[in-house]
Design an enzyme around this catalytic site. Structure first.
Site, PDB file in Angstrom:
ATOM      1  N   ARG A  54       0.798  -1.226   0.000  1.00 39.75           N
ATOM      2  CA  ARG A  54       0.000   0.000   0.000  1.00 39.75           C
ATOM      3  C   ARG A  54       0.835   1.282   0.000  1.00 39.75           C
ATOM      4  O   ARG A  54       0.618   2.184  -0.804  1.00 39.75           O
ATOM      5  CB  ARG A  54      -0.919   0.044   1.241  1.00 39.75           C
ATOM      6  N   THR A  55       1.781   1.365   0.945  1.00 40.92           N
ATOM      7  CA  THR A  55       2.506   2.632   1.128  1.00 40.92           C
ATOM      8  C   THR A  55       3.366   2.943  -0.096  1.00 40.92           C
ATOM      9  O   THR A  55       3.352   4.061  -0.607  1.00 40.92           O
ATOM     10  CB  THR A  55       3.360   2.569   2.406  1.00 40.92           C
ATOM     11  N   LYS A  82      25.753  -5.239  -0.422  1.00 43.08           N
ATOM     12  CA  LYS A  82      27.218  -5.410  -0.406  1.00 43.08           C
ATOM     13  C   LYS A  82      27.819  -4.759   0.831  1.00 43.08           C
ATOM     14  O   LYS A  82      29.026  -4.575   0.927  1.00 43.08           O
ATOM     15  CB  LYS A  82      27.832  -4.759  -1.651  1.00 43.08           C
ATOM     16  N   ARG A 104      11.203   3.922   4.132  1.00 43.91           N
ATOM     17  CA  ARG A 104      10.727   2.943   5.125  1.00 43.91           C
ATOM     18  C   ARG A 104      11.930   2.137   5.574  1.00 43.91           C
ATOM     19  O   ARG A 104      12.736   1.693   4.747  1.00 43.91           O
ATOM     20  CB  ARG A 104       9.668   2.018   4.520  1.00 43.91           C
ATOM     21  N   HIS A 132       4.416   5.933  11.720  1.00 42.73           N
ATOM     22  CA  HIS A 132       3.970   5.744  10.328  1.00 42.73           C
ATOM     23  C   HIS A 132       2.972   6.886  10.086  1.00 42.73           C
ATOM     24  O   HIS A 132       1.761   6.680  10.052  1.00 42.73           O
ATOM     25  CB  HIS A 132       3.311   4.373  10.193  1.00 42.73           C
TER      26      HIS A 132
HETATM   27  N1   CP Z   1      -0.471  -0.154   5.916  1.00 44.97           N
HETATM   28  C1   CP Z   1       0.741  -0.326   5.362  1.00 44.97           C
HETATM   29  O1   CP Z   1       1.731   0.342   5.700  1.00 44.97           O
HETATM   30  O2   CP Z   1       0.768  -1.309   4.412  1.00 44.97           O
HETATM   31  P1   CP Z   1       2.072  -1.755   3.583  1.00 44.97           P
HETATM   32  O3   CP Z   1       3.026  -2.376   4.566  1.00 44.97           O
HETATM   33  O4   CP Z   1       1.572  -2.721   2.534  1.00 44.97           O
HETATM   34  O5   CP Z   1       2.667  -0.505   2.974  1.00 44.97           O
END
Ligand code: CP
Length: 309
Positions: A54-55, A82, A104, A132
């Protein structure tokens, strides 16, 4: 702000500004021509050191719809494999003059550290158990649209709170907007000190759900349990899985949320997840694109203003 690293530094007016702008992007995303010029000329690099559906997809779409040049770094095939460090990788990309870095990372605090080393805007797409922020903002927009307000609601966040950056960002945001937050889960998955955030803590799901306006379910984050206590899925579903019988304790018009990815039959019954009268899981995904467009648009305005000064 120069970056979006968490909900913590935002005040209620700033949260409202992002959500209001995101409303415009919801309209744009539902139209035939989904393009805007807000990021024209800017370069966005997405660096995901942890899996995402999603993100990552929504940040990529958001950047493209705003007219940015978007590059998705494939971290699996990068020189990180590496032995190159996070900071060296970030400095390398920084030398290519990106304007927005979306990151992320599995370690809490890694995105903040990286933000101190680069001279572009950094957006936290999830760092360890820490924050998040765009998830909490998209959840807030979904709640505001479905409930008509984002204050004085009772929101129950259920499941693996201890390992969840989604829970942490949400409880900070919902607290700032003057909602009542209840955390429900087994004591082994409840972090110490959550009552400092003004939340009520329950290990009995039925009691915790009583009178809730919003029921937010979370996945068991086994990847962060580092060999510690992992509950049996069957037992967990019995006690903490959301099914029709437990949901009946919440308000009749309570909405059901889940940030995804969800594990049907572990934290949520598939029938509830698919019930379009209760579940807003697909709306959350839709709001995710709009909120990320709004966040990047606002950061780009700040970036341009700072460069012009
Ligand atoms: N909700 C969320 O962060 O989903 P993903 O890990 O698929 O990005």
């Amino acid at each position: 702000h120069r970056h979006l690293l968490g909900i913590e530094p935002l005040d209620p007016a700033e949260i409202t500004t992002i959500l209001d702008l995101a409303e415009d992007y919801v309209t744009l995303n539902r139209s035939t021509d989904k393009h805007s010029e807000a990021l024209r000329g800017l370069t966005q690099i997405n660096m995901f050191f942890e899996n995402s559906t999603r993100t990552q997809a929504s940040f990529e779409l958001a950047g493209k719809r705003l007219g940015a040049d978007v590059m998705n770094m494939s971290m699996q095939s990068s020189s990180v494999k590496k032995g190159e460090t996070l900071i060296d990788t970030a400095l390398t990309l920084n030398a290519m003059h990106p304007d927005l870095l979306v990151v992320r990372h599995p370690h809490s605090g890694a995105v903040d550290l990286l933000a101190q080393k680069v001279n572009c805007a950094v957006l936290n797409a999830g760092d360890g158990k820490h924050e998040h922020p765009t998830q909490a903002l998209l959840d807030a927009l979904t709640i505001r649209r479905k409930k008509g307000r984002l204050h004085r609601l009772t929101v129950a966040i259920c499941g693996d709170i201890a390992h969840s950056r989604v829970a942490r960002s949400n409880l900070i945001l919902l607290g700032k907007m003057e909602n009542r937050v209840r955390l429900i889960g087994p004591p082994t998955l409840m972090p110490a000190g959550v009552s400092e955030f003004g939340c009520e803590v329950y290990d009995d799901m039925r009691k915790g759900l009583e009178g809730a306006d919003v029921v937010m379910m979370l996945r068991l984050q086994k990847e962060r349990m580092d060999g510690g206590f992992i509950p049996s899925e069957r037992e967990y579903y019995h006690r903490y899985g959301l099914d029709a019988e437990k949901l009946a304790y919440a308000k009749e018009d309570a909405i059901v949320m889940h940030p995804g990815p969800m594990n049907r039959g572990v934290e949520i019954d598939g029938t509830i997840a698919d019930d379009i009268n209760r579940s807003v899981i697909q709306e959350q995904v839709e709001m995710g694109v709009a909120v990320r467009m709004a966040a990047m648009d606002l950061l780009a305005r700040n970036l341009r203003a700072a460069r012009a000064a």
